[in-house]
Design a protein around this motif. Structure first.
Motif, PDB file in Angstrom:
ATOM      1  N   THR A   6      34.870  44.997  49.716  1.00 23.64           N
ATOM      2  CA  THR A   6      33.984  45.982  50.336  1.00 23.64           C
ATOM      3  C   THR A   6      33.118  46.728  49.318  1.00 23.64           C
ATOM      4  N   ASP A   7      33.315  46.469  48.034  1.00 22.86           N
ATOM      5  CA  ASP A   7      32.501  47.148  47.022  1.00 22.86           C
ATOM      6  C   ASP A   7      31.034  46.730  47.130  1.00 22.86           C
ATOM      7  N   PRO A   8      30.113  47.674  46.979  1.00 28.39           N
ATOM      8  CA  PRO A   8      28.688  47.316  47.020  1.00 28.39           C
ATOM      9  C   PRO A   8      28.201  46.707  45.703  1.00 28.39           C
ATOM     10  N   THR A   9      29.003  46.833  44.646  1.00 28.60           N
ATOM     11  CA  THR A   9      28.592  46.308  43.346  1.00 28.60           C
ATOM     12  C   THR A   9      29.490  45.151  42.930  1.00 28.60           C
ATOM     13  N   ALA A  10      28.965  44.360  41.995  1.00 32.54           N
ATOM     14  CA  ALA A  10      29.709  43.215  41.462  1.00 32.54           C
ATOM     15  C   ALA A  10      29.331  43.039  40.006  1.00 32.54           C
ATOM     16  N   THR A  11      30.154  42.308  39.286  1.00 34.32           N
ATOM     17  CA  THR A  11      29.824  41.944  37.911  1.00 34.32           C
ATOM     18  C   THR A  11      29.529  40.455  37.853  1.00 34.32           C
ATOM     19  N   MET A  12      28.559  40.106  37.025  1.00 37.09           N
ATOM     20  CA  MET A  12      28.242  38.700  36.781  1.00 37.09           C
ATOM     21  C   MET A  12      28.420  38.439  35.293  1.00 37.09           C
ATOM     22  N   GLN A  13      29.383  37.605  34.959  1.00 38.69           N
ATOM     23  CA  GLN A  13      29.630  37.231  33.569  1.00 38.69           C
ATOM     24  C   GLN A  13      29.005  35.872  33.305  1.00 38.69           C
ATOM     25  N   ILE A  14      28.401  35.747  32.124  1.00 36.98           N
ATOM     26  CA  ILE A  14      27.628  34.554  31.794  1.00 36.98           C
ATOM     27  C   ILE A  14      28.038  34.055  30.415  1.00 36.98           C
ATOM     28  N   VAL A  15      28.345  32.773  30.312  1.00 35.45           N
ATOM     29  CA  VAL A  15      28.566  32.129  29.020  1.00 35.45           C
ATOM     30  C   VAL A  15      27.754  30.839  28.995  1.00 35.45           C
ATOM     31  N   GLY A  16      27.323  30.445  27.812  1.00 36.06           N
ATOM     32  CA  GLY A  16      26.559  29.207  27.724  1.00 36.06           C
ATOM     33  C   GLY A  16      26.311  28.789  26.295  1.00 36.06           C
ATOM     34  N   ARG A  17      25.914  27.541  26.133  1.00 37.49           N
ATOM     35  CA  ARG A  17      25.645  27.001  24.805  1.00 37.49           C
ATOM     36  C   ARG A  17      24.325  27.510  24.248  1.00 37.49           C
ATOM     37  N   ASP A  18      23.359  27.776  25.106  1.00 33.52           N
ATOM     38  CA  ASP A  18      22.013  28.109  24.652  1.00 33.52           C
ATOM     39  C   ASP A  18      21.658  29.581  24.805  1.00 33.52           C
ATOM     40  N   GLN A  19      22.548  30.393  25.316  1.00 32.02           N
ATOM     41  CA  GLN A  19      22.257  31.810  25.471  1.00 32.02           C
ATOM     42  C   GLN A  19      23.462  32.642  25.068  1.00 32.02           C
ATOM     43  N   GLN A  20      23.212  33.905  24.806  1.00 36.18           N
ATOM     44  CA  GLN A  20      24.286  34.797  24.412  1.00 36.18           C
ATOM     45  C   GLN A  20      25.180  35.110  25.600  1.00 36.18           C
ATOM     46  N   ASP A  21      26.462  35.353  25.328  1.00 37.73           N
ATOM     47  CA  ASP A  21      27.368  35.785  26.382  1.00 37.73           C
ATOM     48  C   ASP A  21      26.901  37.137  26.910  1.00 37.73           C
ATOM     49  N   GLN A  22      27.036  37.322  28.214  1.00 34.31           N
ATOM     50  CA  GLN A  22      26.472  38.520  28.828  1.00 34.31           C
ATOM     51  C   GLN A  22      27.301  38.932  30.035  1.00 34.31           C
ATOM     52  N   GLU A  23      27.296  40.227  30.323  1.00 35.80           N
ATOM     53  CA  GLU A  23      27.881  40.737  31.558  1.00 35.80           C
ATOM     54  C   GLU A  23      26.882  41.678  32.212  1.00 35.80           C
ATOM     55  N   LEU A  24      26.553  41.397  33.460  1.00 39.20           N
ATOM     56  CA  LEU A  24      25.603  42.204  34.224  1.00 39.20           C
ATOM     57  C   LEU A  24      26.333  42.899  35.363  1.00 39.20           C
ATOM     58  N   THR A  25      25.918  44.114  35.658  1.00 40.33           N
ATOM     59  CA  THR A  25      26.415  44.824  36.831  1.00 40.33           C
ATOM     60  C   THR A  25      25.326  44.779  37.893  1.00 40.33           C
ATOM     61  N   LEU A  26      25.664  44.283  39.073  1.00 43.17           N
ATOM     62  CA  LEU A  26      24.693  44.073  40.148  1.00 43.17           C
ATOM     63  C   LEU A  26      25.082  44.885  41.377  1.00 43.17           C
ATOM     64  N   ALA A  27      24.083  45.274  42.136  1.00 40.92           N
ATOM     65  CA  ALA A  27      24.298  45.959  43.417  1.00 40.92           C
ATOM     66  C   ALA A  27      23.607  45.154  44.511  1.00 40.92           C
ATOM     67  N   PHE A  28      24.294  45.004  45.634  1.00 37.37           N
ATOM     68  CA  PHE A  28      23.745  44.222  46.745  1.00 37.37           C
ATOM     69  C   PHE A  28      22.978  45.149  47.677  1.00 37.37           C
ATOM     70  N   HIS A  29      21.679  44.858  47.865  1.00 38.79           N
ATOM     71  CA  HIS A  29      20.834  45.636  48.763  1.00 38.79           C
ATOM     72  C   HIS A  29      21.104  45.179  50.199  1.00 38.79           C
ATOM     73  N   GLN A  30      21.718  46.043  50.990  1.00 36.19           N
ATOM     74  CA  GLN A  30      22.197  45.647  52.316  1.00 36.19           C
ATOM     75  C   GLN A  30      21.077  45.251  53.268  1.00 36.19           C
ATOM     76  N   GLU A  31      19.921  45.896  53.190  1.00 33.17           N
ATOM     77  CA  GLU A  31      18.839  45.593  54.129  1.00 33.17           C
ATOM     78  C   GLU A  31      18.106  44.315  53.750  1.00 33.17           C
ATOM     79  N   ARG A  32      17.778  44.174  52.476  1.00 30.05           N
ATOM     80  CA  ARG A  32      17.014  43.001  52.042  1.00 30.05           C
ATOM     81  C   ARG A  32      17.911  41.837  51.637  1.00 30.05           C
ATOM     82  N   CYS A  33      19.209  42.117  51.449  1.00 32.11           N
ATOM     83  CA  CYS A  33      20.169  41.071  51.085  1.00 32.11           C
ATOM     84  C   CYS A  33      19.813  40.383  49.760  1.00 32.11           C
ATOM     85  N   VAL A  34      19.373  41.182  48.788  1.00 34.34           N
ATOM     86  CA  VAL A  34      19.123  40.666  47.451  1.00 34.34           C
ATOM     87  C   VAL A  34      19.989  41.438  46.459  1.00 34.34           C
TER      88      VAL A  34
END
Length: 354
Positions: free
Chosen positions: A223-251
């Motif tokens: 039920t949380d409105p926010t989420a974390t996105m963790q990213i690892v890869g060979r060609d980019q730096q490791d990263q963690e993003l904090t995201l919020a889901f816009h309920q009306e636009r669904c983005v």
């Protein structure tokens, strides 16, 4: 009679052609490879990636959002995007549901470069052939989304082995590497928690082992409105993003990035070559000839050739210059520098002012 006639001859060593092909370090530096092009600077590059999250967390909304931004070339949050056609294999949807989702997210402004399919073959039955056909019709394709892995992996026992998982992703990776596109494979996480989020990817470590990178979308509570996105890869730096889901636009909206994008420093000689190519469409010659025209490059001819070979991606991605090396004639070894039509944006990359 020859007194040595009956003496056995000394056995001769058998010389076989080596079955293992090797390349020396010298030969490696004399090669030029196609550039690794970013689809989303700092987040997604050409190659095959996993995108994992629990069911109904919002993965398909993010896939639609991602496809829309690549097809339109508009930046995703603060990250520049390289425009191109997108194929979205929405294999758990139907066209009616897709239409409703896209309308809720973006209204009725249609995008020609975003293509959908709700049915496709499995990897064993010819999926790569279908993807090849799509690329022939849409050679500007930059991104292919496979939603989900379960729909295209080989049918059989649900208890997949490491080798089978590795084989499935490798088949897609060979395709993405050969065609210089990004393939994003949507998959699920398992319920069991783990100290390393990437250990939660359902299946064996063969999936992540074969992939170029992975994204994990997680919420502490559903039920949380926010989420974390963790990213690892060979060609980019490791990263963690904090995201919020816009309920009306669904983005998904970015609220915080753990660390800024670290841009690689461009070598000074690349800047000098970019200046030399300013106003030129094409130049062909030897390394010695280029040094004569740009004497402040400050290196020997053979060093310049190797430096160009290892900086193919920087030339192309940062300055829109295509480097074509190893052009041999009877007495000369030449290369070509070819400026793309959109040098300021790096072949469609929407860049910040800096």
């Amino acid at each position: 009679m020859n007194e040595y006639q009956n003496f056995p001859l000394e056995p001769q060593p058998i010389v076989r052609k080596p079955s293992l092909h090797t390349v020396s370090m010298t030969e490696l530096y004399d090669m030029a490879f196609p550039p690794r092009t970013p689809v989303i600077e700092g987040l997604l590059y050409s190659g095959t990636y996993l995108f994992a999250g629990s069911p109904k967390i919002g993965k398909s909304f993010f896939m639609s959002q991602l496809g829309y931004h690549v097809a339109t070339g508009t930046p995703l949050w603060e990250y520049p995007v390289r425009q191109g056609s997108v194929l979205y294999l929405a294999l758990e949807d139907d066209y009616g549901r897709l239409q409703g989702r896209l309308n809720q997210m973006f209204g009725v402004e249609a995008v020609d470069g975003l293509h959908f399919a709700t049915k496709a073959r499995t990897l064993a039955d010819g999926l790569n052939g279908q993807l090849e056909e799509f690329l022939q019709c849409h050679p500007d394709t930059r991104l292919i989304i496979v939603d989900t892995l379960q729909k295209v992996r080989e049918a059989g026992n649900e208890n997949y082995s490491y080798s089978m998982d590795y084989q499935n992703i490798t088949a897609l990776k060979l395709f993405s590497d050969r065609n210089n596109v990004a393939i994003l494979v949507v998959h699920h996480t398992r319920k069991m928690e783990a100290s390393d989020s990437f250990d939660m990817i359902s299946g064996t470590n063969g999936l992540l082992g074969a992939a170029d990178g992975a994204f994990i979308l997680q919420k502490k509570k559903r039920t949380d409105p926010t989420a974390t996105m963790q990213i690892v890869g060979r060609d980019q730096q490791d990263q963690e993003l904090t995201l919020a889901f816009h309920q009306e636009r669904c983005v998904w909206e970015l609220t915080r990035a753990e660390k800024p994008i670290i841009r690689k420093t461009v070598e000074p000689f690349i800047l000098k070559i970019a200046g030399f190519m300013s106003g030129r469409g094409e130049w062909t010659g030897t390394a010695s000839e280029l040094i004569g025209l740009v004497p402040d490059i400050g290196m020997k001819a053979n060093t310049l050739t190797r430096k160009l070979n290892v900086n193919v991606s920087s030339l192309f991605n940062d300055f829109g210059i295509v480097y074509i090396g190893n052009q041999r004639t009877s007495d000369r070894k030449t290369f070509t520098l070819l400026r793309k039509q959109e040098p300021e944006t790096g072949d469609g990359m929407t860049m910040n002012d800096d």
